[in-house]
Scaffold this active site. Structure first.
Site, PDB file in Angstrom:
ATOM      1  N   TYR A 166       4.433   5.176  11.144  1.00 32.81           N
ATOM      2  CA  TYR A 166       4.761   3.765  11.340  1.00 32.81           C
ATOM      3  C   TYR A 166       5.594   3.148  10.221  1.00 32.81           C
ATOM      4  CZ  TYR A 166       0.481   3.334   8.501  1.00 32.81           C
ATOM      5  OH  TYR A 166      -0.479   3.474   7.527  1.00 32.81           O
ATOM      6  N   ARG A 220       0.860  -1.186   0.000  1.00 29.42           N
ATOM      7  CA  ARG A 220       0.000   0.000   0.000  1.00 29.42           C
ATOM      8  C   ARG A 220       0.897   1.237   0.000  1.00 29.42           C
ATOM      9  NH1 ARG A 220      -1.323   2.626   4.435  1.00 29.42           N
ATOM     10  NH2 ARG A 220      -1.272   0.854   5.859  1.00 29.42           N
ATOM     11  N   HIS A 255      -3.324   4.492   4.749  1.00 28.60           N
ATOM     12  CA  HIS A 255      -4.473   3.587   4.880  1.00 28.60           C
ATOM     13  C   HIS A 255      -5.732   4.234   4.319  1.00 28.60           C
ATOM     14  CE1 HIS A 255      -7.167   0.626   6.585  1.00 28.60           C
ATOM     15  NE2 HIS A 255      -7.815   1.569   7.233  1.00 28.60           N
TER      16      HIS A 255
END
Length: 392
Positions: free
Chosen positions: A284, A271, A275
């Site tokens: 992160y 990805r 998100h």
């Protein structure tokens, strides 16, 4: 020897008549993801398939960027981009026959559109305007599923019912790596294998369940290895190789249609974007990791193969880009129109026969709307009279 050591040393011997129900060896996935592009196998790939996949991927990438822009303009409430995962999305849709069913997750709008759903209708749920936005029966596409993995048991149920009826139908269910941690994933795969249902499970392993990396979700060698525990084959494929994903899924669909039962396919992808538009991915993961995956971009991989084989000239590439831009312009123009919404639609198509609670809530909302309309028109609530005392 301690009690725990004694317990640990105990290894019961099965009765002599015991035999494994299934030889696990044929069910095990390869140790490395299956690839076509960049290998000798690419020379045998159908040129027309390569061109089709390329055009759909370019169109899908433009759809992602346009939808992301619409969230920034307030035209979409949320958009889970699938940039970097377009090969999985498009290959999944193209591997199915018209009579088959697709069961998407919330990130799978590209697959939904590739099945023929109107691009605006595919975004209606994410806009907050309607329960689904399209007719599932028209395109044989189940509603986009926001709860993780809940679409998987539905896919198994439909596939099992089709088999009982004698219908030549396959269901393909899409889920992310985070969805494999849900109980619905276990239940769906278990029943699919027991019933030998004609269903294909596609796990798009994009590395993260929001901010949780795969290593904190499972200790399995791969997600494809989970298939063995249910008694179905597991396949591991490079999720950025559109040709490989299409080949693996097509094989799994043929196997399911022929009575071979379900298959679990893990497509290893990434990805690239956050998100959703509400996520800060820099908290992160680092830029270096993202850039590494950008160098394995699914569109670049396919364009390299097409160019090397002389199947994609500059004129053809420009036509593909122009088609994608035209789609984006149409999507932008239609999404910029304010929709005409009826609040009473909240109660439509929830149940075939509305429950007492729904009827009560519907009556309360109707009364509130009528009171608000009366107040706005200058009437006294409940009179129905206009400013001059006339009835409306």
């Amino acid at each position: 020897m301690t009690v725990m050591e004694q317990r640990g040393a105990y290894r019961p011997t099965p009765p002599p008549a015991w035999q494994p129900r299934t030889d696990p060896a044929p069910l095990l996935p390869d140790t490395e993801p299956y690839r076509v592009l960049g290998t000798e196998a690419a020379a045998h790939a159908d040129p027309e398939l390569l061109r089709t996949l390329h055009a759909r991927l370019v169109r899908g990438r433009r759809y992602n960027t346009q939808a992301t822009a619409l969230t920034k303009q307030g035209r979409l409430a949320v958009y889970p981009s699938s940039t970097g995962q377009e090969a999985c999305e498009i290959a999944a849709a193209l591997a199915l026959e018209e009579r088959d069913w697709l069961f998407p997750s919330y990130r799978d709008t590209l697959a939904v559109v590739a099945r023929g759903v109107d691009p605006v209708e595919a975004l209606t749920l994410l806009r907050g305007d309607w329960h689904t936005g399209y007719d599932p029966y028209e395109h044989r596409v189940a509603p986009l599923s926001t709860p993780l993995a809940t679409q998987l048991p539905h896919a198994v149920g439909l596939a099992h019912a089709a088999r009982l009826k004698g219908d030549d139908v396959v269901a393909l269910a899409m889920v992310g790596d985070g969805g494999t941690s849900e109980g619905d994933f276990h239940e769906a795969l278990n029943f699919a294998a027991v019933w030998q249902a004609p269903v294909v499970f596609l796990v798009q392993n994009n590395g993260f369940a929001i901010s949780v990396p795969l290593a904190k979700q499972t200790a399995a060698p791969s997600l494809a290895h989970k298939a063995v525990g249910y008694g179905m084959p597991g396949r591991l494929v490079d999720g950025n190789d559109a040709v490989a994903v299409h080949e693996v899924l097509s094989d799994a669909v043929r196997r399911a249609r022929g009575g071979g039962g379900p298959t679990l396919v893990e497509a290893v992808t990434y990805r690239v974007e956050a998100h959703t538009n509400a996520d800060d991915a820099t908290r992160y993961r680092g830029d270096a990791e993202v850039e590494t995956w950008r160098r394995h971009d699914p569109i670049d991989l396919l364009e390299r193969e097409l160019t090397d084989r002389g199947l994609l000239g500059e004129d053809a590439a420009r036509a593909v880009r122009e088609d994608a831009e035209a789609m984006a312009a149409d999507l932008r123009a239609r999404m910029n129109r304010d929709p005409e919404l009826d609040p009473m639609d909240l109660f439509a198509h929830v149940y075939a026969e509305p429950t007492p609670h729904l009827r009560e809530q519907r009556a309360l909302l109707r009364a509130e709307l009528e009171a608000a309309a009366e107040a706005e028109s200058g009437n006294e609530p409940g009179t129905g009279a206009g400013p001059e005392g006339t009835r409306r």
